[in-house]
Design an enzyme around this catalytic site. Sequence first.
Site, PDB file in Angstrom:
ATOM      1  N   GLY A   1       0.842  -1.206   0.000  1.00  0.00           N
ATOM      2  CA  GLY A   1       0.000   0.000   0.000  1.00  0.00           C
ATOM      3  C   GLY A   1       0.870   1.247   0.000  1.00  0.00           C
ATOM      4  O   GLY A   1       1.914   1.260   0.636  1.00  0.00           O
TER       5      GLY A   1
ATOM      6  N   CYS B   1       2.354  -7.963  -5.883  1.00  0.00           N
ATOM      7  CA  CYS B   1       2.868  -8.853  -6.934  1.00  0.00           C
ATOM      8  C   CYS B   1       2.733 -10.299  -6.499  1.00  0.00           C
ATOM      9  O   CYS B   1       3.418 -10.748  -5.582  1.00  0.00           O
ATOM     10  CB  CYS B   1       4.330  -8.491  -7.221  1.00  0.00           C
TER      11      CYS B   1
ATOM     12  N   GLY C   1       3.993  -7.056   4.963  1.00  0.00           N
ATOM     13  CA  GLY C   1       3.990  -8.047   3.884  1.00  0.00           C
ATOM     14  C   GLY C   1       5.231  -7.899   3.021  1.00  0.00           C
ATOM     15  O   GLY C   1       5.974  -8.874   2.805  1.00  0.00           O
TER      16      GLY C   1
ATOM     17  N   ILE D   1       0.194   3.636   6.419  1.00  0.00           N
ATOM     18  CA  ILE D   1      -0.587   4.666   7.115  1.00  0.00           C
ATOM     19  C   ILE D   1      -1.165   4.133   8.430  1.00  0.00           C
ATOM     20  O   ILE D   1      -1.569   4.893   9.291  1.00  0.00           O
ATOM     21  CB  ILE D   1      -1.729   5.239   6.241  1.00  0.00           C
ATOM     22  N   ASP D   2      -1.206   2.806   8.567  1.00  0.00           N
ATOM     23  CA  ASP D   2      -1.902   2.213   9.717  1.00  0.00           C
ATOM     24  C   ASP D   2      -1.115   2.272  11.025  1.00  0.00           C
ATOM     25  O   ASP D   2      -1.675   2.010  12.078  1.00  0.00           O
ATOM     26  CB  ASP D   2      -2.207   0.737   9.422  1.00  0.00           C
TER      27      ASP D   2
ATOM     28  N   HIS E   1      -9.977   5.860   0.835  1.00  0.00           N
ATOM     29  CA  HIS E   1      -8.648   6.181   0.311  1.00  0.00           C
ATOM     30  C   HIS E   1      -8.225   7.634   0.450  1.00  0.00           C
ATOM     31  O   HIS E   1      -7.062   7.941   0.204  1.00  0.00           O
ATOM     32  CB  HIS E   1      -8.522   5.686  -1.133  1.00  0.00           C
TER      33      HIS E   1
HETATM   34  P1  ADP Z   1       2.229  -4.435   2.627  1.00  0.00           P
HETATM   35  O1  ADP Z   1       3.682  -4.490   2.298  1.00  0.00           O
HETATM   36  O2  ADP Z   1       1.688  -3.060   2.561  1.00  0.00           O
HETATM   37  O3  ADP Z   1       1.922  -5.195   3.887  1.00  0.00           O
HETATM   38  P2  ADP Z   1       1.267  -6.695   1.044  1.00  0.00           P
HETATM   39  O4  ADP Z   1       1.112  -7.578   2.218  1.00  0.00           O
HETATM   40  O5  ADP Z   1       0.194  -6.703   0.021  1.00  0.00           O
HETATM   41  O6  ADP Z   1       1.464  -5.172   1.437  1.00  0.00           O
HETATM   42  O7  ADP Z   1       2.653  -7.069   0.362  1.00  0.00           O
HETATM   43  C1  ADP Z   1       3.096  -6.420  -0.813  1.00  0.00           C
HETATM   44  C2  ADP Z   1       3.810  -7.397  -1.704  1.00  0.00           C
HETATM   45  O8  ADP Z   1       4.932  -7.966  -1.006  1.00  0.00           O
HETATM   46  C3  ADP Z   1       2.988  -8.609  -2.114  1.00  0.00           C
HETATM   47  O9  ADP Z   1       2.168  -8.357  -3.224  1.00  0.00           O
HETATM   48  C4  ADP Z   1       4.066  -9.622  -2.465  1.00  0.00           C
HETATM   49  O10 ADP Z   1       4.615  -9.335  -3.725  1.00  0.00           O
HETATM   50  C5  ADP Z   1       5.109  -9.309  -1.416  1.00  0.00           C
HETATM   51  N1  ADP Z   1       4.919 -10.220  -0.271  1.00  0.00           N
HETATM   52  C6  ADP Z   1       4.087 -10.052   0.779  1.00  0.00           C
HETATM   53  N2  ADP Z   1       4.165 -11.091   1.648  1.00  0.00           N
HETATM   54  C7  ADP Z   1       5.064 -11.948   1.115  1.00  0.00           C
HETATM   55  C8  ADP Z   1       5.599 -13.216   1.506  1.00  0.00           C
HETATM   56  N3  ADP Z   1       5.215 -13.816   2.655  1.00  0.00           N
HETATM   57  N4  ADP Z   1       6.507 -13.801   0.701  1.00  0.00           N
HETATM   58  C9  ADP Z   1       6.902 -13.218  -0.434  1.00  0.00           C
HETATM   59  N5  ADP Z   1       6.428 -12.036  -0.867  1.00  0.00           N
HETATM   60  C10 ADP Z   1       5.523 -11.410  -0.115  1.00  0.00           C
END
Ligand code: ADP
Length: 753
Positions: free
Chosen positions: A18, A82, A113, A158-159, A292
């Site tokens: 995000g 991704c 993530g 932002i959280d 948003h």
């Molecule tokens: P945020 O980073 O804001 O928490 P996400 O959880 O959607 O957002 O993670 C963003 C991206 O990071 C995902 O779309 C993926 O490409 C990658 N990602 C997240 N978690 C994992 C994981 N456990 N292993 C590998 N890639 C990950």
Amino acid sequence: MSTMKTLKPRIAVMTSGGDAQGMNAAVRSVVRTALDMGADCFAIQDGYSGMVAGGDEIRPMHWGDVGGIIHRGGTVIGTARCLEFRARPGRLTAAKNLIQKDISRLVIIGGDGSLTGANTFKNEWPSLLEELVDTQQITLAQAAAHPDLHIVGLVGSIDNDMCGTDITIGADTALHRITEAIDAISSTAASHQRAFIVEVMGRNCGYLALMAGIATGADWVLIPENPPNGEDWEKRMCNIMLDGRKEGRRDSIVVLSEGAVDRQGREITASRLQGILESHMEEEVRITILGHVQRGGTPSAFDRNLSSQLGWYAAKYVIESQPGSESMMIGIENNRVIHKPLMQCVRMTHSCNDAIGNRDFRTALNIRGHNFKRNFRILRTLVRARPHEIPADHQPKTFAIMNCGGPAPGMNAGTRAAARLLLDQGHKVLGIQRGIKGLINDWIIELGWMDCNGWAPLGGSELGTSRRLPPEPEFYSIAQTIERYNIDGILIIGGISGYTVANMINSRRDHFPAFHIPMVCIPASIDNDLPDTELSVGTDTALNNIMNAVDKIKQSAVASNRAFVVEVMGRRCGYLATMGGLATGAERVYTHEEGVTIEDLSADVRDLTAAFKDGKKLGLLIRSEDAHPVYTTDFTRRLLEAESGDIFSVRQSVLGHIQQGGDPTPFDRIFATRLAAESIDKLQALVKDNRDDQLYIGLKNGELTFNPVEDFLRQMDQENARPREQWWLELMPIAQLLAKSEPTVDHAQSNVL
Ligand code: ADP
């Protein structure tokens, strides 16, 4: 003779997951710090998608590529989620693409993530390279050149949902957007006597809802970590709204965190809440889901400055990272940049989410920490429609609240919090009007619960304030007023004049027995010029006012090859100028601390002229109002004008009192509330123990501490009316580095590794 190969470090930066306001400032800072250290810096477009795509999606960055982005929301290098990267084949391709660009040092700006993904990637790195060598996609030499993947993570979210850092990039700006929205909704709600549910983001973290509740004076807040207790919470919530109306409150606002659950773990949705409120209140209840907009808009001054600091640290860290080092997260704790093992922070974050999932709310709250819990307790008192019933044997005391000095945004929030928290303990609260003049002239009012309703969002000082220092004969009147009203303790919210008044009273205690009462001063001054505190109430608002004005000035200037000299307040304290310069990317900041010489000015004229000749379109110089008695703003403008020929024109702008005005920022409201809560606890304890200590409170290294008011002058550089210690001076070199027109090092000569 053997020639040593010059290794030029190479790093890449990317934003992922995000988007969050402040990501651009972080990218700018990473890129410029790296270039300034003589490294090559690449940007990976659209997070892991760009890494998997490779080619031009991983592109070299130059100094100018990150110019003019600091004020923009979102991320100019794009972000994405991704799916491919979640599986090994995607990560294998990503590794190949990085190796082909000779990159194995990454700064990743994203949420938990993205950072977890980065760590998985790091752990797999050796095996990925082995497979790439085995399948002849890369050479052995290429693999050998990059035995480790170095990961440094910055939390863009932002959280504010990541453990291990006090705040994440974007959370402060999101709170700005939420506060602006709730302030706006409150006025329409009050006009129609309506109830509103405002749903805010935060996933499993109630930070945004809790802080927004404190900042706006909402009536009820629902967060995931601490669901309301008892079977009848719905009824209690509705009764608070109804009682509030009876007491004269015209609006009713419930702030709902998107992840809120009840004690049984069932989701509390906005529509469920609406049903509950409508059936009890027998009126229509509106829902606003902020969505948003919370991610949008220009980053706050805090987010820009936080990101700039974190980015600087991250670039240095990843460039200097040694073989075998762990993935690190760079964050901020107690106002200082720190690094911690990334996975330790991720694990703790997940354990909080798990605790909420398992309905173990006590653990969830404990993980969020002491300040979070304390803020929640304060909120619970502030939202009440009336104070608690007081036991018959309670002996009420009388406390007075006074604002002193220039109006500082947040003073009203502090006054409201102090008054309500004292009333809730069964005490009598007096408001002293117009500062010390009120104590001299008997301009005293009694403050009831609803008298300060709606004060949290108001700028200025509802009680009135004054910079006046009492002449000697007036201490007699002050003593008389204290005696007449039986005042047991005084809370002063103010700047240097407030502290000085307290100190004057303190030093006359031998002559006036009435002065043997406890007092606490809360630092409130837009200049941030008070001792033993890293911040004062009002400073954050002033900084945002400066930043917003300068953003507009920059826009106006960019079309016409123009340099601006902008004068900001602060007297001889350069805090606003320095932090304003960092937040707006000013190329030069003039402060009294650093001094201004004619050599400096000549060099600045030369540098600016050269930069404009090189294609620069805009110059920005920020000057603290008393930086130099002779080289004034006007002098600087005229000097530049005279020397710039027809290469660029020069204008000056003295920002003046707009810096003091406007709605207080969420930080100033919350900070004032915290200081007030701590101060009235102290005052009550002192009164209870028959003590007459006279103190001032401050925030230092994350702790709220009290100091005797007699120490105030000792801690001040009295000649220059600023504190002896100023923590932010260490940020000056970062601001200077980031605002340069080009890197200092000659890349060809660099040999950092
Ligand atoms: P945020 O980073 O804001 O928490 P996400 O959880 O959607 O957002 O993670 C963003 C991206 O990071 C995902 O779309 C993926 O490409 C990658 N990602 C997240 N978690 C994992 C994981 N456990 N292993 C590998 N890639 C990950």
